[in-house]
Scaffold this active site. Sequence first.
Site, PDB file in Angstrom:
ATOM      1  CB  SER A  26      31.512  39.587  33.728  1.00 41.36           C
ATOM      2  OG  SER A  26      30.225  39.988  33.329  1.00 41.36           O
ATOM      3  CG  ASN A 113      21.342  43.586  40.518  1.00 41.57           C
ATOM      4  OD1 ASN A 113      22.241  43.616  39.675  1.00 41.57           O
ATOM      5  ND2 ASN A 113      21.048  44.617  41.295  1.00 41.57           N
ATOM      6  CG  HIS A 159      51.661   7.636  64.577  1.00 44.06           C
ATOM      7  ND1 HIS A 159      51.398   8.887  65.087  1.00 44.06           N
ATOM      8  CD2 HIS A 159      50.945   6.765  65.339  1.00 44.06           C
ATOM      9  CE1 HIS A 159      50.577   8.768  66.132  1.00 44.06           C
ATOM     10  NE2 HIS A 159      50.276   7.496  66.291  1.00 44.06           N
ATOM     11  CB  SER A 280      62.619  11.536  34.289  1.00 42.20           C
ATOM     12  OG  SER A 280      63.797  12.306  34.217  1.00 42.20           O
ATOM     13  CE  LYS A 286      61.715   9.397  39.076  1.00 40.59           C
ATOM     14  NZ  LYS A 286      62.209  10.639  39.622  1.00 40.59           N
ATOM     15  CG  ASN A 288      58.256  10.727  37.542  1.00 42.03           C
ATOM     16  OD1 ASN A 288      58.893   9.973  38.271  1.00 42.03           O
ATOM     17  ND2 ASN A 288      58.821  11.603  36.721  1.00 42.03           N
ATOM     18  CD  GLU A 293      54.147  13.374  41.637  1.00 43.63           C
ATOM     19  OE1 GLU A 293      55.120  13.560  42.348  1.00 43.63           O
ATOM     20  OE2 GLU A 293      54.243  13.171  40.414  1.00 43.63           O
ATOM     21  CE1 TYR A 320      25.529  41.480  41.465  1.00 45.83           C
ATOM     22  CE2 TYR A 320      25.786  43.843  41.084  1.00 45.83           C
ATOM     23  CZ  TYR A 320      26.141  42.532  40.802  1.00 45.83           C
ATOM     24  OH  TYR A 320      27.102  42.277  39.867  1.00 45.83           O
ATOM     25  CD  GLN A 325      31.325  41.535  36.381  1.00 44.46           C
ATOM     26  OE1 GLN A 325      30.237  42.009  36.061  1.00 44.46           O
ATOM     27  NE2 GLN A 325      32.459  42.054  35.979  1.00 44.46           N
TER      28      GLN A 325
HETATM   29  N1  ARG Z   1      27.791  40.847  35.186  1.00 47.55           N
HETATM   30  C1  ARG Z   1      27.125  41.118  36.409  1.00 47.55           C
HETATM   31  C2  ARG Z   1      27.526  40.071  37.464  1.00 47.55           C
HETATM   32  O1  ARG Z   1      28.039  39.085  37.085  1.00 47.55           O
HETATM   33  C3  ARG Z   1      25.645  41.084  36.221  1.00 47.55           C
HETATM   34  C4  ARG Z   1      24.885  41.908  37.224  1.00 47.55           C
HETATM   35  C5  ARG Z   1      25.149  43.345  37.002  1.00 47.55           C
HETATM   36  N2  ARG Z   1      24.337  44.154  37.838  1.00 47.55           N
HETATM   37  C6  ARG Z   1      24.622  45.451  38.028  1.00 47.55           C
HETATM   38  N3  ARG Z   1      23.825  46.089  38.813  1.00 47.55           N
HETATM   39  N4  ARG Z   1      25.637  46.028  37.486  1.00 47.55           N
HETATM   40  O2  ARG Z   1      27.321  40.235  38.648  1.00 47.55           O
END
Ligand code: ARG
Length: 464
Positions: A26, A113, A159, A280, A286, A288, A293, A320, A325
Amino acid sequence: METNKKAWSGRFNEPVSALVERYTASISFDYRLAEYDIQGSLAHAQMLANQGIITREDFTAIEQGLKQISDEIHDGQFAWSLQLEDVHLNIEKRLTQLIGDAGKRLHTGRSRNDQVATDIRLYLRASIDEIIHLTLSLQSAIVNLAKKHAETVMPGFTHLQVAQPVTFGHHLMAYFEMLKRDVERLTDCRKRVNQLPLGAAALAGTSYPINREQVAQTLSFEGVCENSLDAVSDRDFAIEFCACASLIMTHLSRISEEFILWMSPAVGFITLADRFCTGSSIMPQKKNPDVPELVRGKTGRINGHLVALLTLMKAQPLAYNKDNQEDKEPLFDTVDTLVDTLRIYADMLSGVQVNQAAMRKAALQGFATATDLADYLVKKGIPFRDAHEIVARSVQYAEQKGCDLGDLELAELQRFSPQIASDIFSVLTLEGSLNSRDHLGGTAPNQVHKAITRADKWLTNEQT
Ligand code: ARG
């Protein structure tokens, strides 16, 4: 540490493949939590030292090491590594490189966790504060524009058909009210975000004599998550925030839709400053409304993130799971998009040019004072349903004649009801109609001024 040795790989016989390593890591997005991860670690280490779980010397080393890491990250000198999976393990590894065994003791009584749950809450708390601040600035911009247009007449629609005259200031202040509820929602959501998960460890708590209240206090949390399984596993606080964000974007997409419509040359009620529009490449005439938008378009993306998080959480067993993640990218993108949108909007409102003549002309075209004629007849003793019928026939007549009700002669109007007298003309004017709706929440300029005074007071109170 050899390249493929992980913090958790002691019991494994083979390393993960490069693909699995990339798939499960991550770090490419959670590096953004670094400053909160460091804050959390400092508070945890301080508590461990105070409780005699680690020594003072270890704490001092951890403090210095984390300070250096924070500087390295800040200066762009920190080398993030995919092999080290996430922000937590990257920082811990560097800390151990810098200070040795003391770095390895930081994780005592803690798990990634409860660590990651803490980091996200700290991140989100800071983000909510920024978003509230930006929403208040946008509300100030709305109030400033409304102040200038407390008396400006425009057609009010139902409306998308001309219904009754309203003041442009009143119309704008409707958005002030929506955003006020949004701020209230965020303020309430913040209380539930602002609870400490640390101490829950992996899922069941820890056997060390920790002091969770102390950590909560150091990190300015309002309280402590009171069940360890819940603390590490639920992301309802993030979902709740995303719901608040969706509502803000929904409100901004409504005003965006109106801006787009009002800016169309066929309507011509407003123009936006050039810096919020584009041209445009083929049609030289134009201009825009790209910014409104895109706000309308990005609302879909924010709603998508809300649904992503709800779906992520659905049916997850306690406690968990790695599924969680996946909470970060939708959450980060929600915050980033909302922050940019709010910023751009406040600026855009300050550059809105209003074409009062076009608004007045449109209000005069749709028999906007027909209800006023009906109310006038009721006040003369005619039952409302009969009055409605009389007015409908007068409208039909005026339509055939190609004029507004107020342009008819008294004698012509009297053909539909002998009760109509010359005082009718003050009722049929746009100003007469507006001024008659003079009660709390009504569109009369007098009430718009009062609403603005209340808004200013509320804003001052929120900003302090
Ligand atoms: N990168 C993990 C997350 O964002 C951190 C927690 C990981 N915990 C584990 N038991 N693998 O959730």
